[in-house]
Write a protein that holds these residues in place. Structure first.
Motif: not given
Lengths: 197, 696
Positions: B268-274, B283-287, B313-314, B336-337
């Protein structure tokens, strides 16, 4: 006509106490009252409000004070004991005061961020690298340790790993853009030789 | 060894004889009856109904040589085509099948009695072990992609004989009617040696022995202001008793939509989002640029052109509390992903052992269930309706697909043992000052129950949980009452049948200060949301709601929130996946209402009238004592409330109750009845009109 005259008069009167270092950008529409010195590269947006009621306010370099932000050296309550010295409010370098925040803190260090609608009252000392989150308010007397972030509706606290980066990019951008749309108050202090950059 | 003889004739689906071993023979026999439709139903393109009796016996002999199915039912004409042994390829010898049932499709299905069944094998009557009666009705008639179906099942064990009946129907509706058989009670009336007499009697709306089909369409109701109230418009039934089913899973951040099987795999969890482990925001991904040292390393190793562009780097960053993956010491990623290190669950082996063990338990239990009792509920008939495979038949009659496996008791994991040995506290716990900013909060720990990190720097980003979209079905007729769009981005509903659009809205306008025993004026505003004129009558609270069309509704306070309760049809045997039980109304009225003598007519809603300034009052002959104001489809009426004397010192608010009867035009049922059906719907209303004021 009359009103404009009087406002002009008062602004000239105020300007006597207003010291603006070269390189600072202080918009004409900002509200400045009392004895205020503003360091180099500090940007004060239109409608920002700096009120030196109880004593002088000294603002360092590279600060961004956005519109509707209020920095007050507030008159002490009448029942408080008469202070021995004149209370001075000191604001360090590279702080950001976002829209509609209120800062009455008597001492603000460097690299602090007050996010939108944040409130910091007089008895609080902000050291360095602190972030007061959006709509968070601090009222009780204390010294906020370095790199503290206050966030969320419960004003939770956390110590950050690193201090927030100084907003150099934003400063440069504003220095470039603001002159296109606003009139400035002129700097009236010669830059001190050998002073900090 | 199992043999399957698929019927060649049109209406013979299948007959199966399966033999487990030499001394036991399970004989399954399917008989099919195809009843011809009634006159009005003949016109529909395709109509088919099937009635299957399956008999299973234990016989010593290997050949079933005689099977009698007698009917003790007076046959009602030759409506049904009866299958006899001649038609049947397998049980040719002496199987005689007489008409088992007459069933007539009317507005419902009448199943009055079935016959007696005798099984004779090798010249002897053999005991019947199980009998299944299965009724399926299928109707296909140029329908437009909408399938509605219902099934219901139950079983009874009488004198060691299990009689099981599965009633199911699937229907697709276009313009025609019939669809559902909500429930059937089967009772075994007599058991005489090997002859089982049984009868089926239906009970649904009433217990007259007929199935009154409650089909219909129904409507529900949902709006921001009206609580979930379900309205079934055939048997107009207002209630919040519906059951919820999960339609789809999606990630609220990246809007990814996944099938439920995959969702289970991903826990029940998304593999991409944290989520931020600190403040639970996404959380958002920052460069960022790689630290100098790292880039110097790459410079030396890689090509010159890498040197020209500093390596990106991310890292993950929380915009609220400024937590970043760098805080936790997670190395930055060059893509990034993802590629973020997964946090290992320290108890993973133990959990897996337990899961495996419970899987074994579940399968054992399932086998036992299948042997003995109820089928798992089939919500809809499968598409393979006409083509029974042997496996399907086995499944349908409740036999396990495979011979039951021996229970693996060896798989039982080692039980956990409580231990008194706890590590000594280190002595500095008394001397060290506690730095509360370094310790995780209870919420942060419970967010990740498997690890429960104590120190703030041990927190790791967690995968974001999926959300679900749910649909709601009526408990009585299983129609969807609310169904959202499958697409996660869309907030629209595919089906939204909210009472808000069907039941007049009642608002309290004003109420004079209330004094015990004194009359106070209460102004109520009624608004007709439907496209039909309606007549609203205020009736005393004790008015019986027990028409065939019953409902109750409960209004609380000025915000006109309709909460609910329902007067449900006896749905004794049905089981719903997630069922909200009808809530019992515990509101007690503590004031009298002076009922008006006349009723109020509200014109239909007219959207255009909103922009029309001309005050069209439709020239209703209103009782000036009752109607205070009227505009468009809204009217304000005046009532008088007299709070009871008894609750003088009571702090409780004054509640007044009455029954609102309003005319309801059922346009959906009109599909079946040609002309719109008009019914009077009674709704119980309780109004909290305010507090008593002290006597002056």
């Amino acid at each position: 006509m009359d009103g404009k005259m009087s406002s002009n008069n008062s602004s000239t009167y105020r300007r006597a106490n207003l010291k603006i270092a070269p390189g600072a950008v202080v918009c004409e529409e900002s509200i400045l009252k009392g004895d205020i010195s503003i360091g180099a590269k500090t940007i004060i947006h239109p409608r920002a409000c700096i009120l030196a009621e109880a004593g002088p306010i000294i603002i360092g370099e590279g600060n961004i004070i956005e519109e509707m932000a209020t920095i007050t050296n507030r008159q002490l309550p009448s029942d408080a004991p008469e202070p021995v010295t004149v209370p001075v409010q000191i604001i360090g370098n590279y702080n950001v005061f976002e829209t509609d925040c209120v800062c009455e803190s008597y001492k603000v260090g460097d690299n602090n961020i007050l996010e939108a609608k944040a409130q910091v009252s007089r008895e609080i000392e902000l050291t360095n690298g602190c972030v007061i989150g959006a709509a968070c308010s601090l009222t009780e007397q204390e010294t906020i340790p370095e790199n503290t972030i206050v966030y969320g509706s419960q004003c939770q606290r956390r110590e950050m790993n690193d201090k927030p980066y100084p907003q150099i990019g934003q400063l440069d951008f504003l220095l470039k853009v603001l002159p296109n749309y606003h009139h400035f108050r002129k700097s009236n202090v010669k830059s001190k030789p050998g002073g900090p950059l | 060894m199992a043999q399957t003889f698929a019927g060649t004739q049109k209406h013979v689906p299948e007959c199966e004889i399966s033999r487990k071993n030499s001394d036991e023979t399970d004989v399954l026999l399917s008989l099919v009856e195809t009843a011809s439709p009634r006159k009005e139903e003949r016109s529909s393109d395709a109509y088919r109904r099937r009635f299957v009796v399956k008999v299973e016996t234990d016989t010593q002999g290997s050949i079933l040589d005689h099977l009698d199915v007698h009917s003790n039912v007076r046959s009602r004409g030759n409506r049904g085509e009866i299958m006899t042994s001649k038609d049947h390829p397998l049980v040719r010898p002496r199987v005689s099948v007489s008409r088992i049932d007459d069933f007539v499709v009317s507005s419902g299905i009448t199943l009055s009695k079935l016959g007696a069944i005798t099984i004779v094998s090798d010249g002897r009557t053999v005991p019947i072990r199980e009998i299944w009666v299965e009724l399926e009705s299928i109707m296909t008639s140029g329908w437009r992609g909408r399938t509605v179906g219902i099934s219901s099942e139950f079983s009874l064990i009488v004198s060691g004989i299990m009689l099981r009946s599965v009633v199911s129907s699937a229907a697709s509706v276009d313009s025609c009617s019939l669809l559902s058989l909500p429930s059937i009670i089967v009772s075994v009336t007599e058991v005489i040696s090997s002859v089982v007499m049984f009868s089926l009697s239906g009970r649904l709306v009433d217990s007259s022995g007929t199935f009154n089909v409650v089909m219909s369409s129904m409507k529900v109701v949902c709006s921001s202001r009206v609580a979930m109230v379900v309205i079934c418009s055939f048997v107009v039934n207002l209630s919040s008793s519906s059951f919820l089913t999960v339609d789809s899973h999606y990630c609220p951040n990246c809007m990814e939509n996944l099938p439920s099987s995959e969702v289970r795999l991903k826990k029940n969890k998304c593999s991409n989002c944290f989520d931020c482990p600190c403040c639970f925001q996404t959380l958002s991904t920052r460069a960022g640029l790689a630290p100098v040292r790292a880039s110097a390393l790459t410079e030396g190793e890689e090509n010159k052109d890498v040197k020209a562009t500093p390596k990106k780097v991310y890292y993950l960053f929380c915009s609220l509390c400024r937590w970043s993956s760098r805080d936790a010491g997670i190395p930055d990623q060059s893509v990034a992903t993802g590629g973020w290190p997964e946090q290992e669950n320290p108890h993973v082996t133990r959990i897996n052992a337990l899961i495996d063990y419970h899987k074994v338990l579940a399968s054992i239990e399932k086998q036992q269930c299948e042997r003995k009792k109820i089928h798992p509920k089939r919500s809809f008939m499968p598409a393979t309706m006409y083509s029974f495979t042997s496996a399907l038949v086995r499944k349908r009659i409740g036999r396990p697909m495979k011979p039951p496996m021996q229970s693996q008791s060896s798989a039982q994991p080692v039980p956990s043992v409580a231990s008194e040995d706890v590590d000594e506290l280190s002595s500095d716990i008394f001397t060290e000052t506690v730095d509360i900013t370094k310790i995780t909060t209870l919420e942060q720990r419970l967010q990740h129950p498997e690890v429960q990190a104590e120190k703030i720097n041990e927190l790791r980003p967690q995968h974001r949980q999926f959300l679900v979209k749910r649909s709601q079905r009526c408990r009585v007729c299983e129609h969807n009452v609310s169904k959202s769009d499958l697409c996660p981005q869309s907030t629209k509903f595919k089906i939204l049948l909210a009472a808000f659009y069907h039941i007049p809205e009642v608002k309290i306008v004003t109420c004079e200060p209330l004094r015990p025993g004194k009359s106070s004026e209460l102004l109520l505003k009624f608004c007709n949301p439907t496209q039909h004129q309606t007549q609203i009558t205020i009736l005393p609270l004790d008015t019986s709601l027990s028409t065939s069309l019953t409902e109750e509704k409960d209004i609380k306070q000025e915000d006109t929130q309709l909460s609910e309760s329902s007067n449900l049809l006896p749905s004794t045997v049905r089981q719903a996946p997630v069922t909200e039980d009808p809530k019992v109304i515990k509101v007690v009225s503590n004031a009298d209402l002076m009922l008006p003598h006349s009723s109020l007519i509200l014109p239909p809603r007219d959207d255009a009238a909103e922009y029309d300034d001309t005050n069209d009052n439709h020239n209703f002959q209103d009782d000036p004592k009752l109607v205070v104001w009227r505009k468009g489809n809204k009217a304000v009426i005046r009532l008088h409330v007299i709070p009871h004397d008894t609750n003088k010192d009571n702090e409780d608010p004054v509640i007044v109750g009455f029954v609102m009867q309003h005319g309801y035009v059922n346009t959906i049922a009109a599909l079946e009845h040609k002309s719109p059906q008009k019914v009077d719907v009674k709704v119980k209303l309780y109004l909290t009109v305010g507090q008593l004021v002290g006597e002056t």
